[in-house]
Design a protein around this motif. Structure first.
Motif, PDB file in Angstrom:
ATOM      1  N   UNK A   7      87.625  29.832  48.514  1.00  0.00           N
ATOM      2  CA  UNK A   7      87.592  31.297  48.578  1.00  0.00           C
ATOM      3  C   UNK A   7      86.162  31.793  48.752  1.00  0.00           C
ATOM      4  N   UNK A   8      85.220  31.136  48.072  1.00  0.00           N
ATOM      5  CA  UNK A   8      83.825  31.562  48.162  1.00  0.00           C
ATOM      6  C   UNK A   8      83.243  31.275  49.547  1.00  0.00           C
ATOM      7  N   UNK A   9      83.733  30.217  50.195  1.00  0.00           N
ATOM      8  CA  UNK A   9      83.290  29.958  51.560  1.00  0.00           C
ATOM      9  C   UNK A   9      83.768  31.055  52.498  1.00  0.00           C
ATOM     10  N   UNK A  10      84.978  31.568  52.242  1.00  0.00           N
ATOM     11  CA  UNK A  10      85.559  32.577  53.119  1.00  0.00           C
ATOM     12  C   UNK A  10      84.992  33.975  52.876  1.00  0.00           C
ATOM     13  N   UNK A  11      84.725  34.320  51.613  1.00  0.00           N
ATOM     14  CA  UNK A  11      84.265  35.685  51.332  1.00  0.00           C
ATOM     15  C   UNK A  11      82.744  35.843  51.317  1.00  0.00           C
ATOM     16  N   UNK A  12      82.019  34.759  51.534  1.00  0.00           N
ATOM     17  CA  UNK A  12      80.562  34.863  51.627  1.00  0.00           C
ATOM     18  C   UNK A  12      79.816  34.575  50.341  1.00  0.00           C
ATOM     19  N   UNK A  13      80.530  34.421  49.218  1.00  0.00           N
ATOM     20  CA  UNK A  13      79.833  34.146  47.952  1.00  0.00           C
ATOM     21  C   UNK A  13      79.129  32.789  47.985  1.00  0.00           C
ATOM     22  N   UNK A  14      79.749  31.814  48.637  1.00  0.00           N
ATOM     23  CA  UNK A  14      79.131  30.488  48.727  1.00  0.00           C
ATOM     24  C   UNK A  14      77.803  30.563  49.473  1.00  0.00           C
ATOM     25  N   UNK A  15      77.774  31.322  50.572  1.00  0.00           N
ATOM     26  CA  UNK A  15      76.536  31.459  51.345  1.00  0.00           C
ATOM     27  C   UNK A  15      75.448  32.117  50.510  1.00  0.00           C
ATOM     28  N   UNK A  16      75.814  33.135  49.737  1.00  0.00           N
ATOM     29  CA  UNK A  16      74.829  33.811  48.891  1.00  0.00           C
ATOM     30  C   UNK A  16      74.242  32.853  47.866  1.00  0.00           C
ATOM     31  N   UNK A  17      75.083  32.002  47.307  1.00  0.00           N
ATOM     32  CA  UNK A  17      74.614  31.066  46.289  1.00  0.00           C
ATOM     33  C   UNK A  17      73.694  30.010  46.888  1.00  0.00           C
ATOM     34  N   UNK A  25      84.284  18.645  55.202  1.00  0.00           N
ATOM     35  CA  UNK A  25      83.735  19.076  53.909  1.00  0.00           C
ATOM     36  C   UNK A  25      83.359  20.555  53.904  1.00  0.00           C
ATOM     37  N   UNK A  26      83.370  21.224  55.072  1.00  0.00           N
ATOM     38  CA  UNK A  26      83.022  22.640  55.134  1.00  0.00           C
ATOM     39  C   UNK A  26      81.585  22.924  55.476  1.00  0.00           C
ATOM     40  N   UNK A  27      80.874  21.912  56.006  1.00  0.00           N
ATOM     41  CA  UNK A  27      79.452  22.080  56.310  1.00  0.00           C
ATOM     42  C   UNK A  27      79.212  23.150  57.365  1.00  0.00           C
ATOM     43  N   UNK A  28      79.891  23.020  58.505  1.00  0.00           N
ATOM     44  CA  UNK A  28      79.654  23.969  59.590  1.00  0.00           C
ATOM     45  C   UNK A  28      80.169  25.358  59.222  1.00  0.00           C
ATOM     46  N   UNK A  29      81.246  25.435  58.460  1.00  0.00           N
ATOM     47  CA  UNK A  29      81.738  26.734  57.983  1.00  0.00           C
ATOM     48  C   UNK A  29      80.677  27.425  57.137  1.00  0.00           C
ATOM     49  N   UNK A  30      80.015  26.644  56.298  1.00  0.00           N
ATOM     50  CA  UNK A  30      78.950  27.195  55.460  1.00  0.00           C
ATOM     51  C   UNK A  30      77.772  27.654  56.306  1.00  0.00           C
ATOM     52  N   UNK A  31      77.374  26.847  57.280  1.00  0.00           N
ATOM     53  CA  UNK A  31      76.253  27.223  58.146  1.00  0.00           C
ATOM     54  C   UNK A  31      76.593  28.484  58.934  1.00  0.00           C
ATOM     55  N   UNK A  32      77.845  28.602  59.402  1.00  0.00           N
ATOM     56  CA  UNK A  32      78.252  29.806  60.119  1.00  0.00           C
ATOM     57  C   UNK A  32      78.163  31.041  59.236  1.00  0.00           C
ATOM     58  N   UNK A  33      78.432  30.877  57.943  1.00  0.00           N
ATOM     59  CA  UNK A  33      78.314  31.997  57.014  1.00  0.00           C
ATOM     60  C   UNK A  33      76.851  32.352  56.756  1.00  0.00           C
ATOM     61  N   UNK A  34      75.990  31.342  56.768  1.00  0.00           N
ATOM     62  CA  UNK A  34      74.561  31.581  56.542  1.00  0.00           C
ATOM     63  C   UNK A  34      73.909  32.251  57.750  1.00  0.00           C
ATOM     64  N   UNK A  35      74.370  31.878  58.947  1.00  0.00           N
ATOM     65  CA  UNK A  35      73.806  32.424  60.182  1.00  0.00           C
ATOM     66  C   UNK A  35      74.952  32.971  61.020  1.00  0.00           C
TER      67      UNK A  35
END
Length: 336
Positions: A185-195, A213-223
């Protein structure tokens, strides 16, 4: 002092035989003191996208660099057309000294060393806590490569809604590695990127992890995608419509100073190139104890001085265990 014209000798020029009409080539290469500074953002089949001031420039490596290859993160000197306009091409004439280097081999018995990223400050190792299951051996190997290359590690654990992080944290607690735990959920709503962003400010961080593992999803949220377009980067799309990273991409953070480098997913992380004497630098509490070690000590043999160092109370036994576990990854396959 070199002489020219009729006074030149065989030390001043090289002749290319069997080619009529060719002028001799001089050994003296231009210094390119007026070359522009740039950073390599991505590499694709011999073409390198570089950031020069505030624009992206397409470039190729100059012949004078020989076999030396530029990789993502390299600081380079460029000449030629630096406008960044379509169908223009600059030349990379110099690769500056590297502050760090993330390297791997395909397998442990593969002598060919692959440079993944240059000049990164930090290696973010992304692992899922479930679906797929964590792979501690792969994490260990990434840690060894980080320590060997001069990068500080960061452990990013995803999918905490499927499994708790306690077991994995216990395994790496003695290494004092900073970590972030996130859920789907945090990956989807942006909380993971903020952390994760709290660990990225002012740094160049390479992200590594295996598929799923969600690496590229996380990078997409960061950028975000609009930021990617401004720097000329596009992710490749597979036949199934899923975005995937096919080559390393350096991307600027939007709300702070820093860069993230998304690397292709890895199935294995060979360590054939690793020198154990460099890994010990990541253990400052143990390193002084190696002074009494025999030459070329593996730090896991009967005459190793680290056992006595720990027994004398200079370091925690758990730290020595962690060091030996990491060094042993060079001898063990990931499934062992």
């Amino acid at each position: 002092m070199r002489r020219y014209g009729k006074h030149t000798d065989e030390d001043d020029i090289r002749s290319r035989p069997n080619r009529k009409g060719n002028r001799p080539r001089t050994n003296i290469r231009p210094k390119h003191e007026d070359a522009a500074e740039g950073m390599v953002l991505t590499v694709d089949r011999g073409r390198l996208t570089c950031l020069v001031e505030d624009r992206t420039v397409m470039a190729m490596k100059a012949r004078e660099l020989g076999r030396k290859a530029a990789v993502v993160g390299d600081r380079v000197a460029l000449v030629g057309d630096l406008t960044g306009k379509k169908d223009t091409l600059a030349r990379i004439v110099r690769i500056e000294e590297r502050a760090s280097l993330l390297r791997r081999t395909a397998d442990d018995d593969d002598p060919y060393e692959r440079v993944v990223v240059a000049n990164a400050d930090q290696l973010a190792i992304v692992t899922a806590l479930a679906d797929p299951e964590p792979r501690p051996r792969l994490i260990d190997r990434c840690l060894v490569a980080a320590y060997d290359g001069g990068l500080e590690p960061l452990l990013v654990m995803t999918k905490s809604d499927l499994a708790p992080p306690d077991k994995l944290l216990e395994l790496y607690g003695d290494l004092d590695i900073p970590y972030v735990v996130t859920s789907r959920d945090e990956l989807e709503n942006g909380d993971a990127a903020d952390r994760v962003r709290r660990h990225l400010d002012g740094r160049i961080t390479a992200f590594v992890g295996h598929s799923g593992v969600g690496k590229t999803t996380l990078v997409n949220a960061l950028v975000p995608e609009d930021r990617r377009r401004t720097t000329g980067h596009v992710n490749a799309v597979t036949g199934r419509g899923r975005h995937t990273t096919t080559s390393a991409l350096a991307l600027p953070l939007t709300v702070m100073d820093g860069w993230v480098i998304d690397t292709p997913g890895v199935r294995s992380f060979g360590l054939a190139h690793i020198d154990p004497s460099r890994v010990i630098h990541a253990f400052p509490d143990l390193e002084p104890g190696t002074e009494g070690c025999p030459r070329a000590c593996s730090h896991d043999e009967p005459d190793c001085a680290l056992d006595a160092w720990v027994e004398q109370g200079h370091a925690d036994p758990a730290r020595l265990y962690s060091l030996r576990r990491l060094l042993a990854t060079r001898e063990r396959k990931e499934g062992d």
